[in-house]
Design a protein around this motif. Structure first.
Motif, PDB file in Angstrom:
ATOM      1  N   ALA A 134       0.838  -1.210   0.000  1.00  0.00           N
ATOM      2  CA  ALA A 134       0.000   0.000   0.000  1.00  0.00           C
ATOM      3  C   ALA A 134       0.870   1.258   0.000  1.00  0.00           C
ATOM      4  O   ALA A 134       0.566   2.236  -0.681  1.00  0.00           O
ATOM      5  CB  ALA A 134      -0.917  -0.005   1.216  1.00  0.00           C
ATOM      6  N   ALA A 135       1.976   1.212   0.728  1.00  0.00           N
ATOM      7  CA  ALA A 135       2.890   2.376   0.783  1.00  0.00           C
ATOM      8  C   ALA A 135       3.514   2.614  -0.591  1.00  0.00           C
ATOM      9  O   ALA A 135       3.543   3.747  -1.081  1.00  0.00           O
ATOM     10  CB  ALA A 135       3.967   2.142   1.840  1.00  0.00           C
ATOM     11  N   VAL A 176       6.278   7.554   1.123  1.00  0.00           N
ATOM     12  CA  VAL A 176       5.231   6.902   1.894  1.00  0.00           C
ATOM     13  C   VAL A 176       5.843   5.685   2.582  1.00  0.00           C
ATOM     14  O   VAL A 176       6.655   4.981   1.965  1.00  0.00           O
ATOM     15  CB  VAL A 176       4.053   6.479   0.997  1.00  0.00           C
ATOM     16  CG1 VAL A 176       2.893   5.959   1.840  1.00  0.00           C
ATOM     17  CG2 VAL A 176       3.593   7.636   0.108  1.00  0.00           C
ATOM     18  N   ILE A 177       5.459   5.468   3.827  1.00  0.00           N
ATOM     19  CA  ILE A 177       6.087   4.435   4.643  1.00  0.00           C
ATOM     20  C   ILE A 177       5.036   3.546   5.304  1.00  0.00           C
ATOM     21  O   ILE A 177       3.984   4.040   5.724  1.00  0.00           O
ATOM     22  CB  ILE A 177       6.883   5.090   5.791  1.00  0.00           C
ATOM     23  CG1 ILE A 177       7.820   6.191   5.278  1.00  0.00           C
ATOM     24  CG2 ILE A 177       7.658   4.074   6.593  1.00  0.00           C
ATOM     25  CD1 ILE A 177       8.283   7.132   6.392  1.00  0.00           C
ATOM     26  N   VAL A 183       0.124   2.533  19.639  1.00  0.00           N
ATOM     27  CA  VAL A 183      -1.260   2.311  20.078  1.00  0.00           C
ATOM     28  C   VAL A 183      -2.065   1.720  18.921  1.00  0.00           C
ATOM     29  O   VAL A 183      -1.779   2.016  17.759  1.00  0.00           O
ATOM     30  CB  VAL A 183      -1.911   3.635  20.558  1.00  0.00           C
ATOM     31  CG1 VAL A 183      -1.239   4.147  21.821  1.00  0.00           C
ATOM     32  CG2 VAL A 183      -1.893   4.693  19.467  1.00  0.00           C
ATOM     33  N   PRO A 184      -3.075   0.883  19.206  1.00  0.00           N
ATOM     34  CA  PRO A 184      -3.877   0.283  18.117  1.00  0.00           C
ATOM     35  C   PRO A 184      -4.678   1.346  17.343  1.00  0.00           C
ATOM     36  O   PRO A 184      -4.958   2.403  17.923  1.00  0.00           O
ATOM     37  CB  PRO A 184      -4.832  -0.670  18.846  1.00  0.00           C
ATOM     38  CG  PRO A 184      -4.326  -0.786  20.232  1.00  0.00           C
ATOM     39  CD  PRO A 184      -3.517   0.441  20.533  1.00  0.00           C
ATOM     40  N   PRO A 185      -4.923   1.137  16.070  1.00  0.00           N
ATOM     41  CA  PRO A 185      -4.461   0.053  15.229  1.00  0.00           C
ATOM     42  C   PRO A 185      -2.959   0.196  14.967  1.00  0.00           C
ATOM     43  O   PRO A 185      -2.504   1.275  14.590  1.00  0.00           O
ATOM     44  CB  PRO A 185      -5.245   0.198  13.931  1.00  0.00           C
ATOM     45  CG  PRO A 185      -6.345   1.160  14.231  1.00  0.00           C
ATOM     46  CD  PRO A 185      -5.886   2.019  15.356  1.00  0.00           C
ATOM     47  N   VAL A 186      -2.251  -0.872  15.154  1.00  0.00           N
ATOM     48  CA  VAL A 186      -0.773  -0.816  15.125  1.00  0.00           C
ATOM     49  C   VAL A 186      -0.229  -0.558  13.729  1.00  0.00           C
ATOM     50  O   VAL A 186       0.614   0.305  13.516  1.00  0.00           O
ATOM     51  CB  VAL A 186      -0.186  -2.110  15.724  1.00  0.00           C
ATOM     52  CG1 VAL A 186       1.327  -2.170  15.540  1.00  0.00           C
ATOM     53  CG2 VAL A 186      -0.554  -2.219  17.204  1.00  0.00           C
ATOM     54  N   GLN A 187      -0.732  -1.309  12.743  1.00  0.00           N
ATOM     55  CA  GLN A 187      -0.181  -1.168  11.393  1.00  0.00           C
ATOM     56  C   GLN A 187      -0.755   0.065  10.701  1.00  0.00           C
ATOM     57  O   GLN A 187      -1.981   0.248  10.665  1.00  0.00           O
ATOM     58  CB  GLN A 187      -0.455  -2.429  10.584  1.00  0.00           C
ATOM     59  CG  GLN A 187       0.352  -3.603  11.121  1.00  0.00           C
ATOM     60  CD  GLN A 187       0.510  -4.700  10.092  1.00  0.00           C
ATOM     61  OE1 GLN A 187      -0.476  -5.112   9.522  1.00  0.00           O
ATOM     62  NE2 GLN A 187       1.756  -5.128   9.848  1.00  0.00           N
ATOM     63  N   ARG A 188       0.131   0.869  10.176  1.00  0.00           N
ATOM     64  CA  ARG A 188      -0.260   2.130   9.548  1.00  0.00           C
ATOM     65  C   ARG A 188       0.488   2.305   8.232  1.00  0.00           C
ATOM     66  O   ARG A 188       1.539   1.706   8.016  1.00  0.00           O
ATOM     67  CB  ARG A 188       0.111   3.318  10.442  1.00  0.00           C
ATOM     68  CG  ARG A 188      -0.322   3.246  11.909  1.00  0.00           C
ATOM     69  CD  ARG A 188      -1.779   3.614  12.082  1.00  0.00           C
ATOM     70  NE  ARG A 188      -2.164   3.649  13.498  1.00  0.00           N
ATOM     71  CZ  ARG A 188      -2.365   4.737  14.210  1.00  0.00           C
ATOM     72  NH1 ARG A 188      -2.156   5.934  13.671  1.00  0.00           N
ATOM     73  NH2 ARG A 188      -2.790   4.676  15.450  1.00  0.00           N
ATOM     74  N   VAL A 189      -0.032   3.205   7.391  1.00  0.00           N
ATOM     75  CA  VAL A 189       0.676   3.691   6.210  1.00  0.00           C
ATOM     76  C   VAL A 189       0.669   5.206   6.323  1.00  0.00           C
ATOM     77  O   VAL A 189      -0.383   5.791   6.594  1.00  0.00           O
ATOM     78  CB  VAL A 189       0.008   3.218   4.907  1.00  0.00           C
ATOM     79  CG1 VAL A 189       0.680   3.853   3.691  1.00  0.00           C
ATOM     80  CG2 VAL A 189       0.057   1.696   4.816  1.00  0.00           C
ATOM     81  N   THR A 190       1.824   5.830   6.177  1.00  0.00           N
ATOM     82  CA  THR A 190       1.902   7.268   6.404  1.00  0.00           C
ATOM     83  C   THR A 190       2.789   7.957   5.386  1.00  0.00           C
ATOM     84  O   THR A 190       3.770   7.365   4.898  1.00  0.00           O
ATOM     85  CB  THR A 190       2.459   7.567   7.821  1.00  0.00           C
ATOM     86  OG1 THR A 190       2.473   8.976   8.048  1.00  0.00           O
ATOM     87  CG2 THR A 190       3.873   7.016   8.001  1.00  0.00           C
ATOM     88  N   ILE A 191       2.485   9.206   5.050  1.00  0.00           N
ATOM     89  CA  ILE A 191       3.440   9.978   4.273  1.00  0.00           C
ATOM     90  C   ILE A 191       4.593  10.320   5.199  1.00  0.00           C
ATOM     91  O   ILE A 191       4.449  10.348   6.419  1.00  0.00           O
ATOM     92  CB  ILE A 191       2.820  11.232   3.622  1.00  0.00           C
ATOM     93  CG1 ILE A 191       2.260  12.219   4.645  1.00  0.00           C
ATOM     94  CG2 ILE A 191       1.756  10.852   2.596  1.00  0.00           C
ATOM     95  CD1 ILE A 191       1.754  13.532   4.019  1.00  0.00           C
TER      96      ILE A 191
END
Ligand code: 6PG
Length: 263
Positions: A134-135, A176-177, A183-191
């Motif tokens: 997704a990243a 994008v990373i 803290v939950p939700p643990v998995q993220r996608v971020t700029i």
């Protein structure tokens, strides 16, 4: 009641450009929301007038929700040519888009469902691809063109988007990373900070007494030119950085005309 506007000059390590964050503090959350929605609406249309479109990145969390709802109200929504707006996200939690914890869902319910946008203008982070994929996909969607307006919040730990203190992600050269949240939700996608600091304009929306101590620390780091916390490292090279706070968050910074701290 507008309490205070303050701008400070700080020099980016090794950079020529001096950052002058425009810090505005409002007497209440309602006033902060009203002022933020009006300022953001005005600047979105300014980018459209100047470049024919606006690439707008939305924030997650609770603080921006009332700003989105205010932007969606007719009197403000009709001041924007939504046909020229492209919607992106600063970060997303790896949950389904209909999930209550989804930043896409938040923005859709509060804003996107109420303004004239077509699907091709809404660029969701497709977390169902898996965080890493997704990243990569989102970096491709974003391309190299700068974002025009980026909205961000700040956590009580000084994180912004899904960029957390002490994380190696802060030094990433990627746009994008895939990130991990404490803290939950643990998995993220971020700029990334790189993507944020290439933007034409960035807004940090901060409210609530629980953020006051961290906000003071972040502003001290910006002021001293030693940004460590993620939110302090938001320093767009364009120099157009707005901190829009309520009085509870900006408590330590409330000063009267003589510069004395207002108790
Ligand atoms: C997220 C946000 C995050 C948020 C802060 C502040 O997905 O959670 O992008 O960075 O802005 O956690 O959240 P609140 O506005 O809820 O305090």
């Amino acid at each position: 009641m507008f309490l205070m506007s303050m701008s400070m000059t700080t020099k980016l390590p090794g950079a020529k450009l001096k950052i002058r964050p425009d810090i505005r503090c409002y007497g209440s959350v309602d006033e902060q929301v009203e002022a933020a929605a009006r300022l953001i609406a005005e600047h979105i249309q300014q980018h459209i007038d100047e470049r024919g479109k606006c690439r707008l990145a939305l924030a997650g969390g609770n603080t921006p929700r009332p700003v989105y709802q205010r932007l969606a109200q007719t009197d403000l929504a009709q001041t924007i040519d939504w046909t020229q707006v492209h919607i992106f996200w600063g970060d997303e939690r790896c949950v389904p888009p209909e999930d209550a914890a989804s930043n896409y869902r938040l923005a859709s319910d509060a804003l996107l469902a109420h303004v004239p946008l077509v699907t091709s203008q809404v660029h969701r982070i497709e977390v169902e691809r898996g965080p890493e994929s997704a990243a990569r996909h989102y970096a491709h969607i974003l391309g190299s063109e700068p974002l025009d307006v980026v909205l961000l919040g700040m956590g009580a730990d000084g994180h912004t988007a899904s960029l957390f203190p002490h994380s190696a992600d802060l030094a990433s050269g990627e746009r994008v990373i895939a990130a991990l949240s404490p803290v939950p939700p643990v998995q993220r996608v971020t700029i990334s900070l790189r993507q944020i600091n290439e933007s034409r304009e960035v807004y940090l929306l901060v409210s609530g007494a629980d953020k006051a101590q961290r906000l003071a620390e972040v502003l001290r780091q910006i002021d001293s030119g030693t940004p460590v916390l993620p939110a302090a490292r938001v320093q767009p090279r364009s120099g157009r950085l707005f901190w829009l706070c309520d009085a509870a968050a900006a408590q330590p910074h409330r000063r009267n005309d003589e510069g004395q701290t207002i108790q």
